[in-house]
Design a protein around this motif. Structure first.
Motif, PDB file in Angstrom:
ATOM      1  N   TYR A  11      -2.823   0.546  -3.871  1.00  0.00           N
ATOM      2  CA  TYR A  11      -2.426   2.133  -3.368  1.00  0.00           C
ATOM      3  C   TYR A  11      -3.436   3.005  -3.237  1.00  0.00           C
ATOM      4  N   ASN A  21       1.513  -6.813   8.362  1.00  0.00           N
ATOM      5  CA  ASN A  21       1.528  -6.018   7.082  1.00  0.00           C
ATOM      6  C   ASN A  21       0.460  -5.128   7.222  1.00  0.00           C
ATOM      7  N   ILE A  59       1.934  -2.106   9.242  1.00  0.00           N
ATOM      8  CA  ILE A  59       2.792  -1.107   8.290  1.00  0.00           C
ATOM      9  C   ILE A  59       1.894  -0.505   7.438  1.00  0.00           C
ATOM     10  N   HIS A 103       2.330   3.209   6.250  1.00  0.00           N
ATOM     11  CA  HIS A 103       2.882   3.370   5.063  1.00  0.00           C
ATOM     12  C   HIS A 103       1.791   2.670   3.872  1.00  0.00           C
ATOM     13  N   LYS A 138       1.660   3.011   0.831  1.00  0.00           N
ATOM     14  CA  LYS A 138       2.143   2.787  -0.484  1.00  0.00           C
ATOM     15  C   LYS A 138       3.263   1.850  -0.047  1.00  0.00           C
ATOM     16  N   ASN A 139       3.507   0.930   0.790  1.00  0.00           N
ATOM     17  CA  ASN A 139       4.663  -0.094   1.150  1.00  0.00           C
ATOM     18  C   ASN A 139       4.134  -1.185   0.074  1.00  0.00           C
ATOM     19  N   TYR A 140       5.080  -1.098  -0.917  1.00  0.00           N
ATOM     20  CA  TYR A 140       4.686  -2.083  -1.991  1.00  0.00           C
ATOM     21  C   TYR A 140       4.757  -3.719  -1.366  1.00  0.00           C
ATOM     22  N   ASP A 141       5.975  -3.860  -0.569  1.00  0.00           N
ATOM     23  CA  ASP A 141       6.003  -5.226   0.113  1.00  0.00           C
ATOM     24  C   ASP A 141       4.731  -5.624   0.909  1.00  0.00           C
TER      25      ASP A 141
END
Ligand code: NZQ
Ligand code: ZN
Length: 389
Positions: free
Chosen positions: A181, A227, A230, A234, A236-239
């Motif tokens: 992150y 991804n 994404i 975002h 900090k999008n974990y996925d």
């Protein structure tokens, strides 16, 4: 499909909070390690203090080697070898990105060897023994967390060379996507470019009937592209972080080149760029790879059409095979631009003054070729660099 052997012994410990068990994991092997890390990102993020706490709780002694720079240097490797010898250390751990891990790997082969560790990198001797290595990865990019490679720069002449040996695959690697992150957006993008390049180096092969690995490469590329989009919005999008992190390992753990012969010309050319200009490896690749593609696509237009259609969804109505192939290359370039990477040498303020020097170093004064898809000589490399201007 060619004959092959496949074995990747690195134990991957993946997911949230996994770094907090580092002391317990190390204890299975030793109670004394060399702890290698970079310029301070792990202290700023709080990771260093969590690692140290876990090591202390498990009574693991550690000596530190800090200050490892991107495009890691030979001098610090030698310092690490001395530290291990002086302190009777037989286990090396890195916390950070590829540069810290590659330094740990170099130390691991250097400690049991009586000569100059650079001998391994210039191919003078083969690795017969290496200390065990553990990695806590904070930057998905190089795949070094389970690869058989280490890349080091010798300050004396600015030679950047890779060593390959099955003995330097880490014993285990801890991969928590949350640790990524804190990456600056640019470093995230450089990592994405490197992961894609590792996949594409394997994809562009002269070996026929490698359908499964073609599809695995395409799936890896599509996963990374989707991804990455994404993460732009975002971070900090974990996925999305997890998908990219695991893709980085898959792209370079050996699976994707089973039964095929990869190219690696773009990597060789890029290593000359980052050796001299000290740019991020992924940024060098986003410049070199599209230029390489434009130079070689006619060698197998069908494969470039497949790449364009399956990876970039290029519509078959584009009037000719050649146009479809070129559209695929263009979409790769547009994607790199979209995630903030340079696609031309001029974007990185690199002029054409040292093209010949780089081409000479890459081909050992035109006595060797690089790449497998098409074997590139000195003039080819100058032509590719010229296309990348
Ligand atoms: O040094 P610190 O302070 O840790 O900062 C690093 C560094 O400035 C920072 N960083 C890493 N994780 C972070 C972070 N900053 C904030 N939050 C985090 N979580 O990122 C910067 C770049 O780090 P580096 O380790 O240099 O990047 P990367 O992982 O891309 O490694 C690049 C090196 O690996 C080689 C490259 O050529 C280059 O020398 N490669 C190694 C390979 C292998 N061993 O298999 C294969 C590759 O093709 C590649 O050649
Ligand atoms: Zn790479």
């Amino acid at each position: 499909m060619n004959n092959f052997e496949f074995r990747n012994p690195t134990r991957i410990i993946f997911g949230k909070g996994t770094e907090n068990n580092i002391g317990r994991e190390i204890k299975k092997y030793t109670n004394r390690i060399l702890l290698c890390y970079g310029g301070g990102s792990i202290k700023k993020s709080g990771l260093y203090s969590r690692v140290v706490t876990s090591l202390k709780e498990n009574n693991i002694e550690f000596i530190e080697l800090s200050g490892i720079k991107p495009n890691p240097r030979l001098n610090l490797v030698k310092k690490g070898i001395d530290l291990c010898r002086q302190n009777d250390i037989n286990f090396v751990m890195s916390v950070g990105g590829g540069s810290a891990a590659d330094t740990a790997k170099a130390i691991a082969v250097g400690v049991p060897y009586n000569g100059d560790v650079w001998d391994f990198y210039i191919g003078k001797v083969k690795v017969k023994e290496a200390l065990p290595i553990a990695v806590i990865l904070t930057l998905p990019a190089t795949g070094t967390e389970s690869s058989n490679s280490s890349v080091i720069t010798n300050e004396d002449g600015l030679y950047k060379k890779g060593l390959n040996s099955e003995l330097i695959r880490p014993t285990f690697s801890i991969m928590n996507p949350e640790l990524t992150y804190t990456l600056p957006a640019y470093q995230t993008s450089c990592g994405i470019s490197d992961i894609m390049a590792h996949t594409m180096e394997r994809y562009f092969t002269n070996v026929d009937h490698v359908d499964l690995t073609d599809r695995l490469c395409e799936a890896t590329l599509k996963t990374v592209i989707n991804n990455a989009k994404i993460l732009i919005k975002h971070p900090k999008n974990y996925d999305a972080r997890a998908e990219i992190m695991w893709s980085g390992t898959i792209a370079h753990n050996g699976l994707l080149n089973t039964g095929r012969i990869g190219d690696w010309g773009s990597h060789k050319i890029e290593h000359e760029l980052s050796a001299i200009y000290d740019i991020a490896h992924g940024a060098g690749l986003s410049i070199v790879f599209p230029a390489w593609m434009k130079y070689v696509y006619k060698h197998n237009v069908n494969l470039f059409v497949q790449f364009a259609v399956r990876v970039w969804d290029v519509d078959l109505s584009f009037s000719s095979y050649e146009n479809i192939a070129l559209e695929g290359i263009s979409r790769l370039e547009q994607f790199f631009k979209k995630i903030g990477l340079p696609t031309k040498l001029s974007d990185a303020n690199i002029d054409d003054n040292r093209f010949e020097e780089m081409a000479n170093k890459c081909t050992e004064n035109n006595t060797k070729t690089v790449g497998q898809f098409i074997k590139l000589g000195k003039e080819d490399i100058i032509n590719i660099l010229t296309l990348a201007r």
